[in-house]
Design a protein around this motif. Sequence first.
Motif, PDB file in Angstrom:
ATOM      1  N   ARG A  40       9.978  62.393  28.483  1.00 19.46           N
ATOM      2  CA  ARG A  40      10.395  62.488  27.082  1.00 19.46           C
ATOM      3  C   ARG A  40       9.202  62.945  26.272  1.00 19.46           C
ATOM      4  N   LEU A  41       9.203  64.188  25.883  1.00 17.09           N
ATOM      5  CA  LEU A  41       8.059  64.780  25.224  1.00 17.09           C
ATOM      6  C   LEU A  41       8.541  65.770  24.175  1.00 17.09           C
ATOM      7  N   PHE A  42       7.842  65.830  23.067  1.00 16.52           N
ATOM      8  CA  PHE A  42       8.159  66.761  21.992  1.00 16.52           C
ATOM      9  C   PHE A  42       6.883  67.484  21.594  1.00 16.52           C
ATOM     10  N   HIS A  43       7.043  68.603  20.908  1.00 20.63           N
ATOM     11  CA  HIS A  43       5.885  69.245  20.308  1.00 20.63           C
ATOM     12  C   HIS A  43       6.260  69.745  18.918  1.00 20.63           C
ATOM     13  N   GLY A  44       5.247  70.027  18.124  1.00 27.15           N
ATOM     14  CA  GLY A  44       5.461  70.545  16.780  1.00 27.15           C
ATOM     15  C   GLY A  44       4.147  71.048  16.223  1.00 27.15           C
ATOM     16  N   LYS A  45       4.242  71.848  15.154  1.00 21.35           N
ATOM     17  CA  LYS A  45       3.037  72.375  14.506  1.00 21.35           C
ATOM     18  C   LYS A  45       2.584  71.410  13.417  1.00 21.35           C
ATOM     19  N   LEU A  57       8.099  61.678  19.442  1.00 20.64           N
ATOM     20  CA  LEU A  57       8.562  62.026  18.109  1.00 20.64           C
ATOM     21  C   LEU A  57       8.763  60.767  17.294  1.00 20.64           C
ATOM     22  N   LEU A  58       8.238  60.767  16.076  1.00 23.70           N
ATOM     23  CA  LEU A  58       8.357  59.645  15.164  1.00 23.70           C
ATOM     24  C   LEU A  58       8.914  60.188  13.850  1.00 23.70           C
ATOM     25  N   ILE A  59       9.997  59.584  13.364  1.00 24.79           N
ATOM     26  CA  ILE A  59      10.597  59.993  12.096  1.00 24.79           C
ATOM     27  C   ILE A  59      10.522  58.807  11.153  1.00 24.79           C
ATOM     28  N   THR A  60       9.972  59.024   9.968  1.00 21.54           N
ATOM     29  CA  THR A  60       9.875  57.952   8.994  1.00 21.54           C
ATOM     30  C   THR A  60      10.687  58.307   7.763  1.00 21.54           C
ATOM     31  N   ASN A  61      11.333  57.295   7.189  1.00 22.17           N
ATOM     32  CA  ASN A  61      12.042  57.450   5.926  1.00 22.17           C
ATOM     33  C   ASN A  61      11.177  56.823   4.851  1.00 22.17           C
ATOM     34  N   LEU A  67       9.887  62.085   6.966  1.00 22.92           N
ATOM     35  CA  LEU A  67       8.622  62.660   7.415  1.00 22.92           C
ATOM     36  C   LEU A  67       8.644  62.665   8.940  1.00 22.92           C
ATOM     37  N   PHE A  68       8.088  63.700   9.541  1.00 23.65           N
ATOM     38  CA  PHE A  68       8.121  63.869  10.989  1.00 23.65           C
ATOM     39  C   PHE A  68       6.697  63.839  11.533  1.00 23.65           C
ATOM     40  N   TRP A  69       6.532  63.075  12.610  1.00 24.28           N
ATOM     41  CA  TRP A  69       5.227  62.868  13.209  1.00 24.28           C
ATOM     42  C   TRP A  69       5.327  63.065  14.715  1.00 24.28           C
ATOM     43  N   ILE A  70       4.252  63.546  15.308  1.00 20.99           N
ATOM     44  CA  ILE A  70       4.090  63.536  16.764  1.00 20.99           C
ATOM     45  C   ILE A  70       2.963  62.553  17.047  1.00 20.99           C
ATOM     46  N   VAL A  71       3.223  61.612  17.946  1.00 26.99           N
ATOM     47  CA  VAL A  71       2.220  60.613  18.331  1.00 26.99           C
ATOM     48  C   VAL A  71       1.712  61.014  19.712  1.00 26.99           C
ATOM     49  N   ASP A  72       0.431  61.362  19.804  1.00 30.32           N
ATOM     50  CA  ASP A  72      -0.113  61.831  21.080  1.00 30.32           C
ATOM     51  C   ASP A  72      -0.345  60.682  22.056  1.00 30.32           C
TER      52      ASP A  72
END
Length: 177
Positions: A40-45, A57-61, A67-72
């Motif tokens: 389970r892996l995501f990527h983003g700029k 992938l982390l999504i916060t309200n 707001l969208f976050w990637i946690v390495d």
Amino acid sequence: MAFIIGVFLGGFIGVAFMAILQIGKLGDGEDQEDKKMRERLFHGKKTVAGEWVEGSLLITNSTMGKLFWIVDEFGVEFGVRARTIGQYTGKTDKNGKKVFTDCIVTNGFDSISGIVRFGEYSNPVADGYHIGFYIEWGGKYHDILRKDLGYWARKENFEIIGNIHDNPELMEDKPDE
């Protein structure tokens, strides 16, 4: 489908709900190799530097909206642009490069390119509809070539040539989005 939900207090953001998304595997022309649990892996700029980052992938309200976050792998959070988020398909190309949704790939035979997607699709060589990772081929090949990603990823010439965010020019006859 698993969700991990937590709450945190953040400076100007206030109280936000966090969810780490893990999406279950669905069929995509799978074989015995595919039946193993996929990473389970995501990527983003990144929103600040524009560099690519991989992780959960982390999504916060918040009061500012989603707001969208990637946690390495070290637990460091990077704000990312929502439209650039792609999910790892569990496949690699001929060079061992990980295939994410929104990658532009080529079949390696006739320099035909397509965009890796996730969702419902139909194959010209099979009846019915399928749900999973597939390739949306460009131009006149859209309704001719087989679409399931699993089939093409096993071919020795399958290769990532870019992605729709950094290299949109690679899709001259870009399929409808």
